[in-house]
Design a protein around this motif. Structure first.
Motif, PDB file in Angstrom:
ATOM      1  N   PHE B  97       0.841  -1.206   0.000  1.00  0.00           N
ATOM      2  CA  PHE B  97       0.000   0.000   0.000  1.00  0.00           C
ATOM      3  C   PHE B  97       0.873   1.253   0.000  1.00  0.00           C
ATOM      4  O   PHE B  97       0.731   2.139  -0.845  1.00  0.00           O
ATOM      5  CB  PHE B  97      -0.897   0.041   1.245  1.00  0.00           C
ATOM      6  CG  PHE B  97      -2.017  -0.956   1.213  1.00  0.00           C
ATOM      7  CD1 PHE B  97      -2.506  -1.453   0.010  1.00  0.00           C
ATOM      8  CD2 PHE B  97      -2.605  -1.394   2.395  1.00  0.00           C
ATOM      9  CE1 PHE B  97      -3.541  -2.376  -0.013  1.00  0.00           C
ATOM     10  CE2 PHE B  97      -3.641  -2.311   2.376  1.00  0.00           C
ATOM     11  CZ  PHE B  97      -4.108  -2.807   1.168  1.00  0.00           C
ATOM     12  N   ALA B  98       1.782   1.311   0.974  1.00  0.00           N
ATOM     13  CA  ALA B  98       2.613   2.506   1.101  1.00  0.00           C
ATOM     14  C   ALA B  98       3.485   2.691  -0.136  1.00  0.00           C
ATOM     15  O   ALA B  98       3.641   3.811  -0.639  1.00  0.00           O
ATOM     16  CB  ALA B  98       3.473   2.414   2.354  1.00  0.00           C
ATOM     17  N   TYR B 100       2.851   1.720  -3.144  1.00  0.00           N
ATOM     18  CA  TYR B 100       1.988   2.176  -4.240  1.00  0.00           C
ATOM     19  C   TYR B 100       1.688   3.663  -4.095  1.00  0.00           C
ATOM     20  O   TYR B 100       1.783   4.426  -5.062  1.00  0.00           O
ATOM     21  CB  TYR B 100       0.692   1.374  -4.228  1.00  0.00           C
ATOM     22  CG  TYR B 100      -0.159   1.585  -5.453  1.00  0.00           C
ATOM     23  CD1 TYR B 100       0.235   1.082  -6.684  1.00  0.00           C
ATOM     24  CD2 TYR B 100      -1.353   2.285  -5.373  1.00  0.00           C
ATOM     25  CE1 TYR B 100      -0.541   1.264  -7.809  1.00  0.00           C
ATOM     26  CE2 TYR B 100      -2.138   2.486  -6.493  1.00  0.00           C
ATOM     27  CZ  TYR B 100      -1.731   1.969  -7.715  1.00  0.00           C
ATOM     28  OH  TYR B 100      -2.487   2.167  -8.830  1.00  0.00           O
ATOM     29  N   ALA B 101       1.361   4.080  -2.880  1.00  0.00           N
ATOM     30  CA  ALA B 101       1.067   5.496  -2.646  1.00  0.00           C
ATOM     31  C   ALA B 101       2.254   6.357  -3.041  1.00  0.00           C
ATOM     32  O   ALA B 101       2.082   7.419  -3.650  1.00  0.00           O
ATOM     33  CB  ALA B 101       0.720   5.712  -1.174  1.00  0.00           C
ATOM     34  N   LEU B 102       3.461   5.874  -2.751  1.00  0.00           N
ATOM     35  CA  LEU B 102       4.636   6.708  -2.995  1.00  0.00           C
ATOM     36  C   LEU B 102       5.079   6.680  -4.456  1.00  0.00           C
ATOM     37  O   LEU B 102       5.891   7.509  -4.864  1.00  0.00           O
ATOM     38  CB  LEU B 102       5.790   6.262  -2.093  1.00  0.00           C
ATOM     39  CG  LEU B 102       5.580   6.608  -0.620  1.00  0.00           C
ATOM     40  CD1 LEU B 102       6.614   5.926   0.256  1.00  0.00           C
ATOM     41  CD2 LEU B 102       5.630   8.115  -0.416  1.00  0.00           C
ATOM     42  N   ARG B 104       2.607   6.253  -7.160  1.00  0.00           N
ATOM     43  CA  ARG B 104       1.544   6.687  -8.061  1.00  0.00           C
ATOM     44  C   ARG B 104       0.923   8.024  -7.690  1.00  0.00           C
ATOM     45  O   ARG B 104       0.213   8.620  -8.474  1.00  0.00           O
ATOM     46  CB  ARG B 104       0.447   5.624  -8.110  1.00  0.00           C
ATOM     47  CG  ARG B 104       0.879   4.338  -8.784  1.00  0.00           C
ATOM     48  CD  ARG B 104       1.188   4.570 -10.245  1.00  0.00           C
ATOM     49  NE  ARG B 104       1.399   3.306 -10.937  1.00  0.00           N
ATOM     50  CZ  ARG B 104       2.577   2.744 -11.141  1.00  0.00           C
ATOM     51  NH1 ARG B 104       3.661   3.351 -10.705  1.00  0.00           N
ATOM     52  NH2 ARG B 104       2.672   1.597 -11.776  1.00  0.00           N
ATOM     53  N   PHE B 105       1.156   8.486  -6.472  1.00  0.00           N
ATOM     54  CA  PHE B 105       0.591   9.777  -6.064  1.00  0.00           C
ATOM     55  C   PHE B 105       1.723  10.712  -5.695  1.00  0.00           C
ATOM     56  O   PHE B 105       2.820  10.275  -5.386  1.00  0.00           O
ATOM     57  CB  PHE B 105      -0.335   9.601  -4.856  1.00  0.00           C
ATOM     58  CG  PHE B 105      -1.464   8.646  -5.090  1.00  0.00           C
ATOM     59  CD1 PHE B 105      -2.534   9.006  -5.896  1.00  0.00           C
ATOM     60  CD2 PHE B 105      -1.444   7.386  -4.524  1.00  0.00           C
ATOM     61  CE1 PHE B 105      -3.580   8.120  -6.121  1.00  0.00           C
ATOM     62  CE2 PHE B 105      -2.482   6.497  -4.747  1.00  0.00           C
ATOM     63  CZ  PHE B 105      -3.556   6.860  -5.549  1.00  0.00           C
ATOM     64  N   ARG B 106       1.394  12.020  -5.747  1.00  0.00           N
ATOM     65  CA  ARG B 106       2.411  12.978  -5.323  1.00  0.00           C
ATOM     66  C   ARG B 106       1.999  13.605  -4.015  1.00  0.00           C
ATOM     67  O   ARG B 106       0.884  14.093  -3.869  1.00  0.00           O
ATOM     68  CB  ARG B 106       2.622  14.047  -6.383  1.00  0.00           C
ATOM     69  CG  ARG B 106       3.824  13.713  -7.267  1.00  0.00           C
ATOM     70  CD  ARG B 106       4.232  14.888  -8.094  1.00  0.00           C
ATOM     71  NE  ARG B 106       4.527  16.058  -7.276  1.00  0.00           N
ATOM     72  CZ  ARG B 106       4.429  17.299  -7.731  1.00  0.00           C
ATOM     73  NH1 ARG B 106       4.030  17.514  -8.953  1.00  0.00           N
ATOM     74  NH2 ARG B 106       4.722  18.313  -6.947  1.00  0.00           N
ATOM     75  N   PHE B 107       2.898  13.581  -3.060  1.00  0.00           N
ATOM     76  CA  PHE B 107       2.615  14.214  -1.783  1.00  0.00           C
ATOM     77  C   PHE B 107       3.291  15.562  -1.786  1.00  0.00           C
ATOM     78  O   PHE B 107       4.442  15.683  -2.191  1.00  0.00           O
ATOM     79  CB  PHE B 107       3.127  13.329  -0.646  1.00  0.00           C
ATOM     80  CG  PHE B 107       2.346  12.056  -0.516  1.00  0.00           C
ATOM     81  CD1 PHE B 107       1.228  11.999   0.288  1.00  0.00           C
ATOM     82  CD2 PHE B 107       2.708  10.931  -1.246  1.00  0.00           C
ATOM     83  CE1 PHE B 107       0.495  10.838   0.382  1.00  0.00           C
ATOM     84  CE2 PHE B 107       1.975   9.777  -1.148  1.00  0.00           C
ATOM     85  CZ  PHE B 107       0.868   9.727  -0.339  1.00  0.00           C
ATOM     86  N   LYS B 113      10.204  11.366  -2.011  1.00  0.00           N
ATOM     87  CA  LYS B 113      11.519  10.802  -1.721  1.00  0.00           C
ATOM     88  C   LYS B 113      11.858  10.908  -0.246  1.00  0.00           C
ATOM     89  O   LYS B 113      12.483  10.019   0.322  1.00  0.00           O
ATOM     90  CB  LYS B 113      12.587  11.543  -2.530  1.00  0.00           C
ATOM     91  CG  LYS B 113      12.810  10.969  -3.899  1.00  0.00           C
ATOM     92  CD  LYS B 113      14.095  11.499  -4.478  1.00  0.00           C
ATOM     93  CE  LYS B 113      14.431  10.755  -5.758  1.00  0.00           C
ATOM     94  NZ  LYS B 113      15.745  11.082  -6.259  1.00  0.00           N
ATOM     95  N   ILE B 115       9.712  10.961   2.262  1.00  0.00           N
ATOM     96  CA  ILE B 115       8.929   9.968   3.002  1.00  0.00           C
ATOM     97  C   ILE B 115       9.573   8.595   2.832  1.00  0.00           C
ATOM     98  O   ILE B 115       9.765   7.857   3.797  1.00  0.00           O
ATOM     99  CB  ILE B 115       7.469   9.936   2.508  1.00  0.00           C
ATOM    100  CG1 ILE B 115       6.844  11.320   2.650  1.00  0.00           C
ATOM    101  CG2 ILE B 115       6.664   8.908   3.289  1.00  0.00           C
ATOM    102  CD1 ILE B 115       5.448  11.405   2.085  1.00  0.00           C
ATOM    103  N   ALA B 116       9.921   8.269   1.576  1.00  0.00           N
ATOM    104  CA  ALA B 116      10.488   6.944   1.306  1.00  0.00           C
ATOM    105  C   ALA B 116      11.784   6.744   2.080  1.00  0.00           C
ATOM    106  O   ALA B 116      11.990   5.693   2.693  1.00  0.00           O
ATOM    107  CB  ALA B 116      10.727   6.766  -0.184  1.00  0.00           C
ATOM    108  N   ILE B 167       8.329  -0.016  -3.797  1.00  0.00           N
ATOM    109  CA  ILE B 167       8.446   1.220  -4.586  1.00  0.00           C
ATOM    110  C   ILE B 167       9.171   0.908  -5.882  1.00  0.00           C
ATOM    111  O   ILE B 167       8.749   1.291  -6.976  1.00  0.00           O
ATOM    112  CB  ILE B 167       9.206   2.303  -3.782  1.00  0.00           C
ATOM    113  CG1 ILE B 167       8.355   2.793  -2.632  1.00  0.00           C
ATOM    114  CG2 ILE B 167       9.601   3.460  -4.691  1.00  0.00           C
ATOM    115  CD1 ILE B 167       9.052   3.796  -1.728  1.00  0.00           C
TER     116      ILE B 167
END
Lengths: 287, 284
Positions: B97-98, B100-102, B104-107, B113, B115-116, B167
């Motif tokens: 989940f995490a 994929y979020a990192l 396909r989406f932009r925070f 990067k 966050i990752a 990721i």
């Protein structure tokens, strides 16, 4: 708006889990490190400010001893593993038959539980009955004191680590070498460069970045040395093979001096995070 | 002519080095296997050829798996299987989940990067640093010596690595398929479960196996969080050390039992293992 909900919905379970199970424990440990809390006695928990840290840095030769041992261990083990790994990768970068077989073979030490590895080596090295001691005796080398003489034991542990992790460097570098562009080698060969020259002037510089990454990975991992000490020497003789992890474990879970153990943990954590920071910066570029 | 001879000499050296290194690598395993088939009377002998030099005995295996200690060993194996498979499953879901979020989406507030790499930094800290607060938390929650405690600890131990590798896998997946699905009216959640997750299944399985191996081999959390009911194989091995010293035959048999599962899994995923161990820095 809905998209926002979805993206946070994907990210947050993992993130919250890490917050709850990694950040929160570490913060708790930080607050405990300012307390005196000897859980083995009935004495209550007392706030003591920086006393624990003061004691660590100025009054605890055992901490410095374990730090020195761990640092020496990491430095020697990582450099030997790198050298051996590079040598092996260089030799085997030529086409070798049964390459996949060997790749699997050399994975064995890394995949086995470290504590099982430690106990297997404990048997092999047993001064009375270990096969290695017997072989060396038959060859006329008398080295049975290696597990009882504080001058030798650190090196015994290092040898086991080298056994366990040289394949990591070797297989990592081999994979990296195989991804290097062949055209460069052809060009060098056409120009009449010798095997040694090609290695030093083409392969080595190209491998340098990945070597730094591998060394950092291995160094951070080796710094956490615990199982081998636990299984082979128990920190002894004396405190000659006491690694930082093992020392903190002893203080925390045998003396139950929890405040002091937390303070030690935080000192350890800071040392490791400095190294980790370099590694993270390198790995960031990958993604 | 001279060149050819040099090349041949190089291959001879290569094979000698390879042979020596193989013997050095395999010997401890081989010796463990031989010792586990020796009777207690022969456990210290240097004989290594079964039948020719010593009469193999199944004594060690009878003790370890039979009446005397069989229950303990089976319990340990079962605990190991349960803890490794469940914690890896949890890791896999949270991690993918995490991940994929990192990808396909932009925070916006924090960059993806950042966050990752923050997530990955949790992989770096020494386990002993969290072992003490874990112990206290689990004691407060009355969870010491229970499976959830160890599973939770192993999950947090593996989650950073799994997220990081996922990721990588999602990044290698072409985004166009999902985009097409989204245009066709598929929700992002469906796009994940119906497209991205199945398509990266090989990677997902590899990550699962890697986490399984790490969890199986993990020792420090188990020894600090459990004392009787939830002992895993590594802790049972450590428990064979008594004041009388070490029973070679018993340690050998138990070690082989503990070594076999992760080693077999590693052999099956050998191509992926280096990538996993180097945190994706080397892609084979």
């Amino acid at each position: 708006m809905r998209r926002d909900a979805i993206k946070f919905g994907f990210l947050f379970p993992g993130l919250l889990y890490l917050m709850a199970m990694a950040v929160f424990p570490l913060i708790w440990s930080l607050t405990l490190s300012f307390h005196r809390w000897k859980a083995a006695t009935a004495a209550p928990r007392v706030f003591v400010g920086f006393e624990n840290f003061w004691n660590i840095f100025f009054r605890d030769p055992r901490f410095w001893n374990s730090l020195r041992f761990t640092a020496l261990y990491v430095a020697l083990v990582v450099s030997i593993e790198l050298t051996l790994g590079l040598l092996l990768a260089y030799i085997l970068s030529e086409r070798i038959r049964f390459r996949n077989f060997f790749r699997v073979l050399f994975l064995l030490p890394m995949a086995a539980p470290p504590i099982a590895v430690a106990f297997m080596w404990r048997m092999l090295l047993n001064p009375d009955a270990g096969i290695i001691v017997k072989i060396l005796n038959a060859l006329g080398v008398n080295m049975v004191r290696w597990l009882t003489d504080a001058r030798f034991t650190p090196f015994v542990l290092m040898a086991v680590d080298i056994w366990e992790w040289t394949p990591f460097m070797f297989l990592g570098l081999l994979a990296a070498m195989q991804s290097l562009p062949i055209s460069l080698y052809d060009a060098a060969q056409v120009d009449g460069a010798s095997r040694g020259q090609i290695f030093w002037f083409v392969t080595f510089p190209l491998l340098l970045p990945i070597m730094v990454t591998l060394v950092l990975l291995r160094a951070i991992d080796a710094f956490k040395l615990f199982e081998l000490v636990f299984g082979i020497t128990g920190g002894g003789p004396g405190t000659s093979t006491e690694s930082l992890s093992y020392y903190i474990y002893t203080v925390g879970f045998q003396y139950f001096d929890l405040g002091y153990a937390c303070a030690l943990s935080w000192v350890f954590l800071c040392i490791v995070l400095i190294m980790a920071n370099f590694l993270l910066q390198r790995l960031r570029k990958e993604i | 002519m001279r060149h050819k001879r040099k090349v041949e000499a190089f291959f001879v050296v290569a094979w000698i080095v390879l042979g020596l290194f193989s013997v050095w690598t395999v010997f401890p395993f081989f010796w463990g296997a031989v010792t586990s088939f020796k009777s207690p009377g022969e456990q210290y002998s240097t004989a290594f050829l079964p039948f020719a030099q010593f009469q193999p005995s199944t004594y060690a295996w009878q003790v370890v798996l039979g009446q005397a200690e069989g229950e303990r060993t089976r319990q340990g194996l079962w605990n190991s299987v349960l803890i490794s498979s469940l914690s890896s499953l949890l890791v896999l879901f949270l991690g993918s989940f995490a991940g994929y979020a990192l990808t396909r989406f932009r925070f916006r507030r924090w960059k993806n990067k950042d966050i990752a790499s923050w997530i990955l930094s949790n992989r770096m800290f020494p386990p002993i640093a969290v072992a003490i607060p874990f112990f206290l938390i689990m004691r407060t929650l009355k969870l010491l010596d229970t499976l959830p405690a160890v599973i939770m600890a192993h999950t947090v131990y593996n989650l950073p690595l799994a997220t990081w590798l996922m990721i990588d896998f999602f990044r290698e997946l072409p985004e166009e398929v999902e985009e097409a699905a989204l245009i066709d009216g598929c929700s992002p959640v469906q796009a994940f479960f119906r497209i991205a997750f199945p398509l990266s299944l090989p990677g997902v399985i590899a990550v699962y196996i890697l986490c399984f191996i790490f969890s199986w081999n993990e020792f420090l959390f188990v020894i600090t969080l459990s004392y009787r009911k939830t002992m895993t194989m590594p802790v049972i091995i450590a428990g064979t050390l008594t004041v009388r010293g070490l029973d070679f035959w018993k340690v050998s048999a138990l070690s082989l039992l503990a070594i076999a599962p992760p080693v077999i899994l590693a052999a099956l995923t050998s191509r992926f293992l280096i990538r996993g161990l180097t945190l994706g820095a080397i892609k084979e």
